[in-house]
Design an enzyme around this catalytic site. Sequence first.
Site, PDB file in Angstrom:
ATOM      1  N   THR A  68     -28.795 -35.504   5.024  1.00 43.72           N
ATOM      2  CA  THR A  68     -28.456 -36.854   5.450  1.00 43.72           C
ATOM      3  C   THR A  68     -27.394 -37.446   4.534  1.00 43.72           C
ATOM      4  O   THR A  68     -26.828 -36.757   3.673  1.00 43.72           O
ATOM      5  CB  THR A  68     -29.736 -37.723   5.513  1.00 43.72           C
ATOM      6  OG1 THR A  68     -29.427 -38.973   6.103  1.00 43.72           O
ATOM      7  CG2 THR A  68     -30.342 -37.937   4.134  1.00 43.72           C
ATOM      8  N   LYS A 102     -23.398 -34.917   4.912  1.00 41.67           N
ATOM      9  CA  LYS A 102     -23.257 -34.172   6.170  1.00 41.67           C
ATOM     10  C   LYS A 102     -21.927 -33.429   6.260  1.00 41.67           C
ATOM     11  O   LYS A 102     -21.870 -32.308   6.768  1.00 41.67           O
ATOM     12  CB  LYS A 102     -23.437 -35.117   7.358  1.00 41.67           C
ATOM     13  CG  LYS A 102     -24.869 -35.653   7.476  1.00 41.67           C
ATOM     14  CD  LYS A 102     -25.089 -36.427   8.750  1.00 41.67           C
ATOM     15  CE  LYS A 102     -26.542 -36.872   8.867  1.00 41.67           C
ATOM     16  NZ  LYS A 102     -26.855 -37.517  10.151  1.00 41.67           N
ATOM     17  N   GLY A 107     -19.656 -47.953  13.344  1.00 42.05           N
ATOM     18  CA  GLY A 107     -19.998 -47.094  12.214  1.00 42.05           C
ATOM     19  C   GLY A 107     -18.926 -46.055  12.023  1.00 42.05           C
ATOM     20  O   GLY A 107     -18.063 -45.844  12.891  1.00 42.05           O
ATOM     21  N   ALA A 108     -18.957 -45.390  10.853  1.00 39.46           N
ATOM     22  CA  ALA A 108     -17.904 -44.413  10.565  1.00 39.46           C
ATOM     23  C   ALA A 108     -18.414 -43.205   9.794  1.00 39.46           C
ATOM     24  O   ALA A 108     -17.630 -42.428   9.291  1.00 39.46           O
ATOM     25  CB  ALA A 108     -16.790 -45.092   9.754  1.00 39.46           C
ATOM     26  N   GLY A 109     -19.738 -43.045   9.698  1.00 39.39           N
ATOM     27  CA  GLY A 109     -20.292 -41.913   8.965  1.00 39.39           C
ATOM     28  C   GLY A 109     -20.534 -40.708   9.848  1.00 39.39           C
ATOM     29  O   GLY A 109     -20.017 -40.607  10.978  1.00 39.39           O
ATOM     30  N   GLY A 110     -21.348 -39.790   9.332  1.00 41.54           N
ATOM     31  CA  GLY A 110     -21.621 -38.563  10.067  1.00 41.54           C
ATOM     32  C   GLY A 110     -22.309 -38.809  11.394  1.00 41.54           C
ATOM     33  O   GLY A 110     -22.006 -38.153  12.403  1.00 41.54           O
ATOM     34  N   SER A 143     -37.024 -41.773   2.706  1.00 41.16           N
ATOM     35  CA  SER A 143     -37.122 -40.897   3.883  1.00 41.16           C
ATOM     36  C   SER A 143     -38.565 -40.634   4.276  1.00 41.16           C
ATOM     37  O   SER A 143     -39.422 -40.350   3.433  1.00 41.16           O
ATOM     38  CB  SER A 143     -36.417 -39.570   3.601  1.00 41.16           C
ATOM     39  OG  SER A 143     -36.579 -38.684   4.694  1.00 41.16           O
ATOM     40  N   ARG A 144     -38.830 -40.691   5.580  1.00 40.63           N
ATOM     41  CA  ARG A 144     -40.153 -40.337   6.120  1.00 40.63           C
ATOM     42  C   ARG A 144     -40.228 -38.865   6.518  1.00 40.63           C
ATOM     43  O   ARG A 144     -41.261 -38.402   6.990  1.00 40.63           O
ATOM     44  CB  ARG A 144     -40.454 -41.213   7.341  1.00 40.63           C
ATOM     45  CG  ARG A 144     -40.443 -42.705   7.074  1.00 40.63           C
ATOM     46  CD  ARG A 144     -41.589 -43.116   6.155  1.00 40.63           C
ATOM     47  NE  ARG A 144     -42.880 -42.863   6.769  1.00 40.63           N
ATOM     48  CZ  ARG A 144     -43.494 -43.695   7.599  1.00 40.63           C
ATOM     49  NH1 ARG A 144     -42.908 -44.855   7.919  1.00 40.63           N
ATOM     50  NH2 ARG A 144     -44.669 -43.409   8.103  1.00 40.63           N
ATOM     51  N   SER A 145     -39.121 -38.149   6.342  1.00 44.37           N
ATOM     52  CA  SER A 145     -39.086 -36.751   6.784  1.00 44.37           C
ATOM     53  C   SER A 145     -40.156 -35.884   6.126  1.00 44.37           C
ATOM     54  O   SER A 145     -40.787 -35.065   6.811  1.00 44.37           O
ATOM     55  CB  SER A 145     -37.699 -36.149   6.533  1.00 44.37           C
ATOM     56  OG  SER A 145     -36.755 -36.681   7.429  1.00 44.37           O
TER      57      SER A 145
END
Length: 409
Positions: free
Chosen positions: A321, A325, A392-395, A269-271
């Site tokens: 993330t 979620k 896609g099927a995630g959050g 993660s770059r967060s």
Amino acid sequence: MSDPSPAATVGTVPYHGRLVTLVAVPIFVDTSADIADAHAAAAAAAAAGATLVEWRVDRLGDEDAADAAVRRLLAGSPLPAILTCRSVAEGGHAEDPARALALLAAATRAESPPRYVDLELTLTDHPAAAAVIDGIAASGEIGLLLSTHDFDGRPPDLLQRIERMTTHPHAAVVKVAWMARSLRDNLEAFDLLHARRTPTIALCMGPFGLPSRVLAGKFGGLITFASSAPGAESAPGQPTLADLEQCGFERVGDATRVYGVIGWPIGHSRSPTLHNAVFRQMEWDGVYLPLPVPPEWEHFKATVGAWVDHPTLGFRGASVTLPHKTHLVRFVRERGGVVGPEASAIGAANTLVVGDDDAIACVNTDVPALRATLLAGMRTDTLAGRRVLVLGAGGVARAAVFAAATAGG
């Protein structure tokens, strides 16, 4: 930062009206031929923000002229030094405890003695340890740093070890370090610092231990350790000096708010880089950390609950993330918090907010961001009459579907 002079023996060092935890960079010196390079590395570390150097002479003790080599090492040290000859039993390379202790004892008589000598708790009853302790006492310039390490996990007798070290008649500093099993271990390290009766170092090792290292100053830890570069660390999970700078370590104080990004895995993660840069620009008293939480609901509930509930941590929120979620919405609902309308509609949230009154809420910022991006990209204010395909099927996929639907698609 203030120079950790011999007079600075307790607590942390004053810096612009507050207290700053010292940063020690460990440098391994395996042979006498390494000394010139070691001095250069320590000088570079000082320029990068280190305030102490930990000379690791685990293997140097095997040389015939080890005493003279250590005196040369100490005489040319560009920073106040911790001298450590770590045993194999505690994660080092010194195989002969008697030889290691003799080397430490000789160093106490050097013309330029170290600021601290690290003596492992397990060796305090060794017959050769008396010479080390007597040398420290006779010097009047050296502090005895008693240490204990466990690379398997939290030792069951951790509190008993701390009590033994704290009550040792010559202990100037107490150090404990153990392999963290989860982010919750950091909270115990913070509690140990808060309850300290003598200057204390309490650190967690491994991938879950970063908060204990970055936030040491928030709880009055005397020293944290950081390597000069990746691959030069002396313990698993030890950050680099650059990592500490990126996290805003030098700004951390007792009122610093704690944030992070929760996920599994999270190392990519770059967060943290983004948020800490913004905090610095805004002069916001906060620090933002990578917070790895294993994928199961039970891990999320236990870890985030403990961080929210800790009375002095000041945990004020997190980005959330993959794969947590949906867990975030469940967590906030179970604790009677507020779930934002988009998060409620799709059952997934990406932001946890913890108020100063410890009230919690979660929102989904993916939905408005995706909706605005779609409309701007298509140069329209509605998706009415258009079909949208979401792969896609995630959050985030849930957020994309909801964003498109609420825009008319």
